[in-house]
Design an enzyme around this catalytic site. Structure first.
Site, PDB file in Angstrom:
ATOM      1  N   ASP A   1       0.814  -1.212   0.000  1.00  0.00           N
ATOM      2  CA  ASP A   1       0.000   0.000   0.000  1.00  0.00           C
ATOM      3  C   ASP A   1       0.852   1.270   0.000  1.00  0.00           C
ATOM      4  O   ASP A   1       0.501   2.264  -0.635  1.00  0.00           O
ATOM      5  CB  ASP A   1      -0.920   0.005   1.227  1.00  0.00           C
ATOM      6  CG  ASP A   1      -2.074  -0.973   1.073  1.00  0.00           C
ATOM      7  OD1 ASP A   1      -2.414  -1.327  -0.063  1.00  0.00           O
ATOM      8  OD2 ASP A   1      -2.640  -1.370   2.110  1.00  0.00           O
TER       9      ASP A   1
ATOM     10  N   TYR B   1      -5.018   4.767   9.074  1.00  0.00           N
ATOM     11  CA  TYR B   1      -4.730   5.385  10.363  1.00  0.00           C
ATOM     12  C   TYR B   1      -6.009   5.856  11.046  1.00  0.00           C
ATOM     13  O   TYR B   1      -6.170   5.744  12.269  1.00  0.00           O
ATOM     14  CB  TYR B   1      -3.767   6.550  10.140  1.00  0.00           C
ATOM     15  CG  TYR B   1      -3.115   7.124  11.376  1.00  0.00           C
ATOM     16  CD1 TYR B   1      -3.262   6.536  12.631  1.00  0.00           C
ATOM     17  CD2 TYR B   1      -2.322   8.274  11.282  1.00  0.00           C
ATOM     18  CE1 TYR B   1      -2.645   7.070  13.752  1.00  0.00           C
ATOM     19  CE2 TYR B   1      -1.696   8.806  12.391  1.00  0.00           C
ATOM     20  CZ  TYR B   1      -1.861   8.207  13.626  1.00  0.00           C
ATOM     21  OH  TYR B   1      -1.248   8.737  14.731  1.00  0.00           O
ATOM     22  N   ASN B   2      -6.937   6.382  10.270  1.00  0.00           N
ATOM     23  CA  ASN B   2      -8.200   6.854  10.821  1.00  0.00           C
ATOM     24  C   ASN B   2      -8.919   5.750  11.598  1.00  0.00           C
ATOM     25  O   ASN B   2      -9.420   5.971  12.704  1.00  0.00           O
ATOM     26  CB  ASN B   2      -9.088   7.369   9.687  1.00  0.00           C
ATOM     27  CG  ASN B   2     -10.499   7.677  10.136  1.00  0.00           C
ATOM     28  OD1 ASN B   2     -10.737   8.664  10.826  1.00  0.00           O
ATOM     29  ND2 ASN B   2     -11.450   6.827   9.747  1.00  0.00           N
TER      30      ASN B   2
END
Length: 271
Positions: free
Chosen positions: A58, A173-174
Site C-alpha cells: 500500500d 490510520y483513521n
C-alpha cells in the site's frame, strides 16, 4: 407481494492494453516480479502507458499514485501485492495480465490538499490520498484549535494529534484512531482526534467533502507539532489547512468483485 433482487451491474470491459508500465517497490520480491513481468509483457514509460501496474504494498501504491497526480496523467493504476496488508492491491497473478486488466473495475480517488505554515514562516503544499494528520513532537500533549469553514468548532483540543481522512484512507490510520469507516460514495471526510485528553469523550466528526478545515497550534513553542500528508512530513507547523481537491483525481483498478467500495464495506464487518 414478491420482490426481485437487483442484478449486479455488468462489468465494464476495456480494450486489452498493449502498453503497460511496470513500477516496483525497492524490495527483493517486488523487483523479482518486475523483471519477470517486464520481460513477458514489455515495459513502457508511465507517460506512454495505457495502464500502470504497481508492484509492492500500500505504501508504494500511494507513492505511485502521487507520481500519477504530479505528472497529471489520466492513466489508471492496477496494484499487485508484494507487500503485507495490500488493502489497495490485487493478488499477484502473472498469467494473462493484459486480459485481466481489460475486465477490472475502476474507483476514482480525490486527494486532500494540505497547506502547512511553519514557525519560520515557510509554507508547504502537498496532496494526500490517505490522510493529513498532525502529531505532537515532544512528550507534551498538543493543543490545537479546530475551525471548519471559518467557524471555530473546538477552541482547544488537547491530544496527541488529529487527522482528516479521505474515504479511501478511512480504513487506515483513521480506523486505528477509532475513526469511522466512510464509503467512497458518501461524500464525507472523517475528522478524528488521536488520543484525545480534553474533551475526553470527543470522538471526532463527519464533515461534508466540501469542508475546509484549519488547525491552529496553540502554545507552539512549548508544544511543537508536525504535520504529515501521506508520506511528506513537515515539522514545527503553526497552521495546517486541509480541503478535498475535486480538480484532481486518480483511477485505481480492482479485480471483479473486489472493488474498493466492497473492501470498505467488508472491513466494517470484520472482527
Amino acid at each position: 407481494m414478491t420482490f426481485q433482487l437487483p442484478t449486479p451491474a455488468a462489468l465494464e470491459v476495456r480494450p486489452v492494453p498493449q502498453r503497460i508500465a511496470f513500477m516496483a517497490a525497492p524490495t527483493e520480491g517486488a523487483r523479482h516480479e518486475y523483471d519477470r513481468l517486464a520481460e513477458r509483457y514489455g515495459n513502457v514509460p508511465p507517460s506512454e502507458a495505457e495502464v500502470i501496474v504497481c508492484l509492492g504494498g500500500d505504501g508504494f501504491m500511494l507513492e505511485t499514485l502521487r507520481v500519477v497526480l504530479e505528472m497529471e496523467l489520466d492513466t489508471p493504476v492496477y496494484g499487485m501485492n508484494c507487500g503485507s496488508v495490500g488493502f489497495l492491491m490485487n493478488p499477484m497473478a502473472e498469467d494473462a495480465l493484459p486480459e485481466k486488466l481489460a475486465t477490472t473495475q475502476a474507483a476514482e480517488l480525490y486527494p486532500l490538499r494540505m497547506r502547512a505554515q511553519t514557525k519560520s514562516g515557510e509554507v508547504f503544499h502537498a496532496l494526500a490520498l490517505n490522510d493529513v494528520f498532525l502529531f505532537r513532537q515532544t512528550r507534551q500533549a498538543a493543543k490545537i484549535r479546530v475551525e471548519v469553514n471559518g467557524m471555530v468548532r473546538m477552541p482547544e483540543l488537547i491530544c496527541d494529534g488529529a487527522l482528516v481522512s479521505t474515504p479511501a484512507g478511512s480504513t487506515a490510520y483513521n480506523l486505528s484512531a477509532h475513526g469511522p469507516i466512510v464509503p467512497l460514495s458518501g461524500n464525507l471526510l472523517p475528522l478524528t482526534p488521536i488520543c484525545p485528553f480534553r474533551p475526553r469523550r470527543w470522538r471526532g466528526a463527519l464533515l461534508p467533502s466540501t469542508a475546509y478545515v484549519r488547525f491552529s497550534i496553540l502554545e507552539d513553542e512549548k508544544r511543537p507539532v508536525a504535520a504529515v500528508a501521506d508520506s511528506l512530513e513537515i515539522r514545527d507547523v503553526v497552521t495546517v489547512e486541509v480541503q478535498e481537491d475535486r480538480t484532481r483525481h486518480v483511477t485505481v483498478l480492482f479485480d471483479p468483485g473486489q472493488t474498493l467500495s466492497e473492501r470498505i464495506t467488508a472491513e466494517q464487518f470484520s472482527a
